[in-house]
Write an enzyme that holds these catalytic residues in place. Structure first.
Site, PDB file in Angstrom:
ATOM      1  N   LYS A  23       0.871  -1.187   0.000  1.00  0.00           N
ATOM      2  CA  LYS A  23       0.000   0.000   0.000  1.00  0.00           C
ATOM      3  C   LYS A  23       0.899   1.225   0.000  1.00  0.00           C
ATOM      4  O   LYS A  23       1.655   1.441   0.950  1.00  0.00           O
ATOM      5  CB  LYS A  23      -0.878  -0.039   1.252  1.00  0.00           C
ATOM      6  CG  LYS A  23      -1.767   1.160   1.472  1.00  0.00           C
ATOM      7  CD  LYS A  23      -2.732   0.870   2.608  1.00  0.00           C
ATOM      8  CE  LYS A  23      -3.270   2.130   3.260  1.00  0.00           C
ATOM      9  NZ  LYS A  23      -3.927   3.039   2.337  1.00  0.00           N
ATOM     10  N   THR A  26      -2.416   6.882   0.356  1.00  0.00           N
ATOM     11  CA  THR A  26      -3.621   6.976   1.162  1.00  0.00           C
ATOM     12  C   THR A  26      -4.427   8.145   0.624  1.00  0.00           C
ATOM     13  O   THR A  26      -3.856   9.100   0.093  1.00  0.00           O
ATOM     14  CB  THR A  26      -3.306   7.148   2.667  1.00  0.00           C
ATOM     15  OG1 THR A  26      -4.520   7.145   3.416  1.00  0.00           O
ATOM     16  CG2 THR A  26      -2.523   8.419   2.943  1.00  0.00           C
ATOM     17  N   GLU A  76      -3.509   1.032  -3.434  1.00  0.00           N
ATOM     18  CA  GLU A  76      -4.078   0.788  -2.099  1.00  0.00           C
ATOM     19  C   GLU A  76      -4.148  -0.700  -1.782  1.00  0.00           C
ATOM     20  O   GLU A  76      -4.629  -1.091  -0.720  1.00  0.00           O
ATOM     21  CB  GLU A  76      -5.501   1.366  -2.019  1.00  0.00           C
ATOM     22  CG  GLU A  76      -5.569   2.876  -1.980  1.00  0.00           C
ATOM     23  CD  GLU A  76      -5.614   3.416  -0.552  1.00  0.00           C
ATOM     24  OE1 GLU A  76      -5.289   2.673   0.389  1.00  0.00           O
ATOM     25  OE2 GLU A  76      -5.960   4.590  -0.404  1.00  0.00           O
TER      26      GLU A  76
END
Ligand SMILES: CC(=O)Nc1ccn([C@H]2C[C@H](O)[C@@H](CO)O2)c(=O)n1
Length: 110
Positions: A23, A26, A76
């Site tokens: 990931k 954000t 993500e």
């Protein structure tokens, strides 16, 4: 000018993906758009404030909810449907969002 934020929180369920490098972005609302590229932030869990890493901020780019794409979802480590559901849960009704890209700088182990 506002000071660059030096802390960021994540829900605990995303910790493993961040630490593994799966990931790398954000997506946040305007209250978290002031992260500064090149700065380093201390990262802790939203639930209990446990620090688990430091991240280097790479970029902060505006994005509309309707423009979220598979590209964002891949960064993500989610499907696009999962990403949109997560964002609607955290930021219900918010159209203007910000993609914060980061690189893992350091893990924090107790
Ligand atoms: C307080 C707060 O908003 N904390 C957040 C916000 C977002 N995230 C994660 C969830 C998704 O992976 C992306 C997209 O919003 O960022 C989070 O962990 N904690």
């Amino acid at each position: 000018m506002k000071n660059a934020p030096t802390v960021m929180t994540f829900f605990e369920r995303f910790e493993a993906d961040i630490l593994s490098g799966k990931k790398t972005i954000t997506i946040r609302d305007e209250s978290e758009r002031d992260y500064v590229p090149g700065s380093r932030v201390d990262v802790s869990t939203f639930e209990d404030g446990r620090g688990f890493c430091q991240l280097d901020i790479i970029s902060v780019e505006p994005i509309l909810f309707d423009d979220l794409s598979l590209f964002h979802a891949e960064q993500e480590n989610m499907t696009l449907a999962q990403l949109k559901a997560v964002i609607q849960e955290i930021y219900p009704g918010i159209e203007q969002l910000y993609v914060v890209s980061y690189k893992l700088a350091q893990r924090i182990s107790l």
